[in-house]
Design an enzyme around this catalytic site. Structure first.
Site, PDB file in Angstrom:
ATOM      1  N   GLU A 165      21.368   8.827 -58.739  1.00  0.00           N
ATOM      2  CA  GLU A 165      21.238   7.860 -59.823  1.00  0.00           C
ATOM      3  C   GLU A 165      22.308   6.797 -59.631  1.00  0.00           C
ATOM      4  O   GLU A 165      23.431   7.096 -59.237  1.00  0.00           O
ATOM      5  CB  GLU A 165      21.398   8.523 -61.191  1.00  0.00           C
ATOM      6  CG  GLU A 165      21.303   7.522 -62.343  1.00  0.00           C
ATOM      7  CD  GLU A 165      21.181   8.164 -63.716  1.00  0.00           C
ATOM      8  OE1 GLU A 165      20.909   7.435 -64.680  1.00  0.00           O
ATOM      9  OE2 GLU A 165      21.359   9.383 -63.820  1.00  0.00           O
ATOM     10  N   CYS A 191      19.056   8.850 -66.638  1.00  0.00           N
ATOM     11  CA  CYS A 191      18.985   7.951 -67.788  1.00  0.00           C
ATOM     12  C   CYS A 191      18.646   6.530 -67.373  1.00  0.00           C
ATOM     13  O   CYS A 191      18.104   5.765 -68.166  1.00  0.00           O
ATOM     14  CB  CYS A 191      20.302   7.994 -68.557  1.00  0.00           C
ATOM     15  SG  CYS A 191      20.613   9.576 -69.374  1.00  0.00           S
ATOM     16  N   ASN A 225      12.477  11.447 -68.470  1.00  0.00           N
ATOM     17  CA  ASN A 225      13.786  12.059 -68.254  1.00  0.00           C
ATOM     18  C   ASN A 225      14.480  12.278 -69.595  1.00  0.00           C
ATOM     19  O   ASN A 225      14.765  11.314 -70.307  1.00  0.00           O
ATOM     20  CB  ASN A 225      14.647  11.138 -67.379  1.00  0.00           C
ATOM     21  CG  ASN A 225      16.072  11.633 -67.241  1.00  0.00           C
ATOM     22  OD1 ASN A 225      16.350  12.518 -66.434  1.00  0.00           O
ATOM     23  ND2 ASN A 225      16.990  11.076 -68.017  1.00  0.00           N
ATOM     24  N   GLU A 226      14.708  13.518 -69.952  1.00  0.00           N
ATOM     25  CA  GLU A 226      15.537  13.892 -71.109  1.00  0.00           C
ATOM     26  C   GLU A 226      15.089  13.233 -72.411  1.00  0.00           C
ATOM     27  O   GLU A 226      15.908  12.792 -73.217  1.00  0.00           O
ATOM     28  CB  GLU A 226      17.003  13.572 -70.838  1.00  0.00           C
ATOM     29  CG  GLU A 226      17.605  14.382 -69.717  1.00  0.00           C
ATOM     30  CD  GLU A 226      19.105  14.174 -69.581  1.00  0.00           C
ATOM     31  OE1 GLU A 226      19.708  13.518 -70.465  1.00  0.00           O
ATOM     32  OE2 GLU A 226      19.676  14.682 -68.606  1.00  0.00           O
TER      33      GLU A 226
END
Length: 829
Positions: free
Chosen positions: A53, A247, A378-379
Site C-alpha cells: 500500500e 485504506c 477493504n475494511e
C-alpha cells in the site's frame, strides 16, 4: 481442544530453564510427537505473500525509482495544506511560475512550469535529497516547449551547487510539447544531491514531467522500481502481491468517491494509473500526501510477474472503511465502477484485439498477466451496504469471467458486530474467500494460535490480508511466528496470508510496524521481515500431523487501577466510584474539590475540575489518560458519569490499569464515533476483546458501570448490559508445526520458543521412518528488544548443522528464537 494441547495430560512439563547438566537427563521441557506417515492439509504455493500500500511514502520516494519529487508541479494545498505547485522545488534565478492554462501538457497533467528566460529551478527529491552514487548512471528526461529556441541545462549538484557529474544540455526547438532525454554518470557520491534545471535564451520556456531515474532499476525496466527494495521483496519468494491497498482503495478521505472537477481529487481508480506516465493523473493519497501514479496497475502486474507471484488487485466497493461510515447512493456510479472492474480483468487477461488488452500490449506486454483473484473492498464498516455492493460486483464478474475468484472481507477487526455480520453474509452467499485484517498485541498472537482450528472446513476460505503484532522488535516477530504455525496447521482454511504494511520510509512514517524500512539510499529488513522470509522460503507442500505438550499457566484475576481518557474529543466526567465485590468503598470523587486523587502525564490533554465535573477540554488531544487508585485492586465495580462536549469521538473508561501502556479500556464512540469496543493494551499495543456499533451523542450524560470479577468483566450502559467478556486465554510461547517438502524429501520442523528460557525438547518421529543423522538448522535468535536498523541488524537467520538426529532425540531451542530443522526422510530420498 487445541491440537497443540492434545498430549498435555500425558506428559509432565517443567518450566525450569533448559541448562545442560542442571537436572536429570530424562527430563524435558516439551515433547513434540510427529507422525511422518500421515498427511495433513495441503499447503498452496500462494500461502504467504506481500501486501503493498502507498503508505509511509512506499511508492513515490520508495519502491518507485523516480528521484524527483513533484515532477509535474501538480502538488496542491487542496491535497495537503503545506503544498504548492513548487513543493520540493526552489527558484535558482529568473521569473518562475506554475501555470494551469490551455497550453498544458494534457488534461490529466494540467500544470507546468513557466520560466522567463534566463531562469532555473532546483529539486530536492525525497528525504535529505537525491541519492547519487559515484560511477552510476542516471537518466534524465523533461517535456518542454519554447516560444523561441532555448537551451535546457540539467545538473546533478550538492546542496551548495557543486557539480556531481558533467552537466547535460538539450536544445528545445518549437512550441510543441516534446520529450527530451539525456544521462549523467556520477563522479561523486552523496545522499543530499539536487537536480538543477535551467533555461537560457529569450521568451518563455515551459517545462513539465521533469524526471530523474537511476539507470539500474529492478530488471532494468524503464519507469522502473528501486532495485534494492524490489530485490528484498523478491527474496521473500512471495506467492502473491496484494495491491494497491488497503485504506488507499476505499475512498479519498477528503473528497468522497468522485470529483466534480480536477481540483477535487478522485478515489483510487486503476484507469488513472495506466498508459504513458505523462498522461496519468496525480492524486491526493488517503494518507495525506500526493501520489504520482507513476507506479500504476501495469507496474504492479509486471512486478508480480517478475518475482513469480500471483497478482491480487483490490478495487473499491464504494462503501467506506478505515474509520468512516459512508456508502454511495448513486446507482450509475456503482455500475460504472463495476464496468471498470470488468475492464481491469480485460486489461490483465484480455487478448490484444480487445480494447484494454490492446493498451496492455501497447505498454509492452502482449501476453496476459494471468489474473486469477480479485478483491472487492477493504475494511468496510457498513456490512449490509458493503455486501449489497459486493454481490453486484461478484455477479457481474462471474457472469463474464467465471474463473476469477472474487474475494470479500470481514471488516476492520478480528471480532465484533461488523465481523460477525459480514461472516454471516459471506457464508450465506457461498463466497469463495474472505479477507480478514487485524493488528494486535504480541500477547494476542500468543493466545490465539488455535483461532482457525474451529473454522468451518466447508465454508469460505480465509485470506489473512493484513496482520502484525504492533512492533518491530524480535519479540513481535516471534509472536507472529508462533501464530504462523497455526496458519500452516490450518492451511485447508487459511489459503493466503500477508504481513502488513510492506514498506516505511523512515522520514515519512504514518503507520508502524512495517516489514521493510528505507531512506533515500539504504533499506533494511525488520526482525519481522527476517521471520517472514524464513517461513516464506520454507513452506513445504503439506502439513505433517504433530502434537506438543503445552505450557502450564496460572489464572490470576484482573488487577489494576482505574482511568479516564479521551481521543480527539472534549468530555466531562463525574461521580466516579469504585466499590469492592463485598460492597466496601474503595474510591470516590464527585469533583467538588480538586483533582488531587488523579495522576496525569505531561502533555496528555488539558484536564481541570470545572462546574463540579472533571473536564478534558482539548478536542484535538489524543490518548489523554489520567489514572487513580491502586494497581492491586481486583473484583470491583467502577461507576462513572460521562458526557461528550465536542470533538470526533466519545470517551474512554479504563480499568485494570497497571500503567499507561498496560490496561483495559471501554472505548465508547471510537473510530470517529462509528463503533465502540473494549480494548486491551499490553506494552502500549492494543487488541480488541469486544465490539459493538454504539455511537455517542454530544451533550448527553451516560451512566457507565464496569464490573470486574476474576477475569470476567460485564459492562453496563445506562443500567442495561452492554456486553461481557472473559479474558482467560493462555499465552503459549512455545509453538511448532511440521511440513513436508516433497521435492527434497525433507520434514521441516518449525519451532518457536518465544520465552526467556531455553527449551529442551524431545522430538519423537516414531518407528516407521528412517532419517539421516544430520540435519540443516536455520535459527533466528536474540534479545526480545532487538531491532534491525540501517546501521545494525542483529536479527538475522543463521545456518548450522545438527548431528545425532534419530527417530527420537532431544535438542535445545534457544530462548527468544525460531528454529527450522530440515530432516531428510530416507524413505523419500
Amino acid at each position: 481442544m487445541s491440537r497443540s494441547r492434545a498430549l498435555a495430560a500425558l506428559v509432565a512439563v517443567s518450566l525450569a530453564a533448559a541448562v545442560p547438566g542442571a537436572r536429570a537427563a530424562a527430563e524435558t521441557d516439551y515433547t513434540i510427537t510427529v507422525d511422518p506417515t500421515a498427511r495433513g492439509a495441503a499447503i498452496a504455493d500462494t500461502l504467504y505473500g506481500v501486501f503493498f500500500e502507498d503508505i509511509n511514502r512506499a511508492a513515490d520516494g520508495g519502491l518507485y525509482a523516480e528521484l524527483v519529487q513533484n515532477r509535474s508541479f501538480e502538488y496542491d494545498p487542496v491535497d495537503n495544506r503545506s503544498y504548492t505547485g513548487l513543493t520540493s522545488w526552489a527558484p535558482l534565478s529568473g521569473p518562475v511560475e506554475v501555470v494551469d492554462d490551455d497550453q498544458r501538457l494534457n488534461e490529466r497533467n494540467r500544470r507546468y512550469l513557466k520560466l522567463g528566460l534566463p531562469a532555473g529551478v532546483v529539486n530536492s527529491g525525497y528525504n535529505s535529497g537525491v541519492n547519487v552514487v559515484e560511477g552510476k548512471r542516471y537518466d534524465f528526461s523533461v517535456w518542454a516547449r519554447s516560444e523561441q529556441p532555448a537551451t535546457v541545462t540539467a545538473s546533478l549538484t550538492d546542496p551548495a551547487g557543486g557539480l556531481l557529474a558533467d552537466s547535460l544540455q538539450v536544445q528545445v526547438q518549437g512550441d510543441t510539447w516534446t520529450k527530451y532525454t539525456g544521462s549523467f554518470t556520477a563522479r561523486k557520491s552523496t545522499t543530499t544531491g539536487r537536480l538543477a534545471v535551467s533555461g537560457t535564451g529569450t521568451g518563455a520556456l515551459r517545462l513539465d514531467m521533469v524526471s530523474l531515474f537511476p539507470h539500474d532499476t529492478y530488471k532494468n525496466r524503464p519507469n522502473g522500481l528501486r532495485a534494492d527494495l524490489a530485490e528484498k521483496v523478491a527474496a521473500l519468494k512471495p506467492g502473491f502481491v496484494r495491491f494497491p491497498g488497503g485504506c488507499l482503495v476505499n475512498v479519498n478521505s477528503h473528497y468522497g468517491y468522485e470529483a466534480p472537477n480536477w481540483e477535487r481529487r478522485r478515489s483510487y481508480q486503476w484507469k488513472d494509473t495506466v498508459g504513458p506516465v505523462e498522461q496519468r493523473a496525480t492524486n491526493a493519497n488517503f494518507w495525506g500526501y500526493n501520489q504520482s501514479y507513476g507506479l500504476g496497475y501495469y507496474e504492479y502486474f509486471q512486478f508480480a510477474e517478475d518475482i513469480g507471484a500471483m497478482p491480487l488487485p483490490v478495487v473499491p466497493a464504494l462503501v467506506t472503511g478505515c474509520g468512516q461510515n459512508r456508502a454511495t447512493d448513486d446507482p450509475a456510479l456503482l455500475q460504472r465502477h463495476i464496468q471498470d472492474t470488468l475492464d481491469l480483468i480485460e486489461f490483465a487477461n484480455g487478448p490484444v484485439t480487445s480494447t484494454w488488452g490492446e493498451l496492455r500490449a501497447d505498454m509492452g506486454h502482449p501476453e496476459p498477466f494471468k489474473l486469477t483473484h480479485l478483491a472487492v473492498g477493504n475494511e468496510e464498516n457498513l456490512p449490509d451496504q458493503y455486501f449489497a455492493n459486493f454481490t453486484r460486483f461478484r455477479d457481474a464478474i462471474k457472469a463474464r469471467y467465471p474463473q476469477i475468484t472474487v474475494l470479500s472481507n470481514s471488516g476492520p477487526d478480528d471480532t465484533g458486530a461488523v465481523f460477525d455480520r459480514l461472516w454471516q453474509l459471506n457464508k450465506q452467499a457461498g463466497v469463495d474467500m474472505v479477507d480478514e485484517h487485524y493488528y494486535n498485541t504480541p500477547d494476542w498472537f500468543l493466545q490465539n494460535n488455535n483461532r482457525y482450528d474451529s473454522y468451518d472446513r466447508n465454508g469460505p476460505k480465509v485470506f489473512l490480508g493484513e496482520y502484525a503484532s504492533q512492533g518491530n522488535k524480535l519479540s513481535n516477530a516471534l509472536a507472529e511466528a508462533a501464530y504462523m504455525t497455526g496458519l500452516e496447521r490450518n492451511a485447508d482454511v487459511v489459503k493466503l496470508a500477508s504481513y502488513a504494511p510492506l514498506f516505511a520510509n523512515q522520514d515519512y512514517v504514518q503507520w508502524q510496524p512495517d516489514m521493510i524500512w528505507l531512506n533515500n539510499h539504504a533499506s533494511w529488513g525488520s526482525a519481522n521481515y527476517e521471520v517472514q522470509k524464513l517461513f516464506m522460503t520454507n513452506v513445504g507442500d503439506h502439513v505433517v500431523p504433530s502434537t506438543q505438550t503445552s505450557t502450564p499457566s496460572v489464572s490470576a484475576p484482573i488487577t489494576g487501577a482505574i482511568g479516564l481518557s479521551t481521543w480527539a474529543t472534549s468530555a466531562a466526567y463525574d461521580d466516579v466510584r469504585v466499590t469492592s465485590s463485598t460492597g466496601a468503598s474503595l474510591f470516590s470523587d464527585d469533583f467538588s474539590g480538586t483533582d488531587a486523587q488523579w495522576t496525569r502525564a505531561a502533555g496528555r490533554g488539558t484536564w481541570a475540575v470545572s462546574g463540579g465535573r472533571y473536564v478534558q477540554s482539548d478536542a484535538a488531544a489524543q490518548d489523554t489518560l489520567v489514572t487513580a487508585g491502586d494497581v492491586n485492586w481486583h473484583d470491583y465495580d467502577l461507576d462513572v458519569k460521562a458526557t461528550k462536549l465536542s470533538g470526533a469521538e466519545g470517551f474512554l473508561v479504563a480499568f485494570g490499569v497497571k500503567d499507561t501502556g498496560n490496561y483495559y479500556w471501554w472505548n465508547l464512540g471510537g473510530w470517529n464515533n462509528t463503533q465502540s469496543a473494549v480494548e486491551k493494551a499490553v506494552g502500549g499495543g492494543k487488541s480488541t476483546l469486544l465490539s459493538h456499533g454504539t455511537q455517542v451523542e454530544t451533550g448527553r450524560t451516560y451512566d457507565l458501570r464496569v464490573s470486574v470479577r476474576g477475569r470476567h468483566v460485564e459492562l453496563f450502559l445506562d443500567g442495561q448490559k452492554w456486553g461481557e467478556f472473559t479474558d482467560d486465554k493462555v499465552s503459549e510461547p512455545f509453538r511448532q508445526v511440521v511440513t513436508r517438502d516433497t521435492a527434497t524429501g525433507e520434514l521441516v520442523v518449525k519451532v518457536v520458543n518465544a520465552q526467556a528460557s531455553p527449551a529442551r525438547v524431545k522430538l519423537d518421529l516414531g518407528n516407521r521412518v528412517s532419517v539421516a543423522n544430520t540435519a540443516k538448522v536455520t535459527t533466528i535468535q536474540g534479545g526480545p528488544d532487538d531491532m534491525n536498523t540501517e546501521f545494525f541488524q542483529p536479527v538475522r537467520a543463521r545456518e548450522t548443522t545438527l548431528r545425532g538426529v534419530k527417530t527420537s532425540f532431544t535438542t535445545t531451542f534457544p530462548a527468544h528464537s525460531v528454529t527450522f530443522i530440515r530432516i531428510k526422510d530416507r524413505r523419500l530420498s
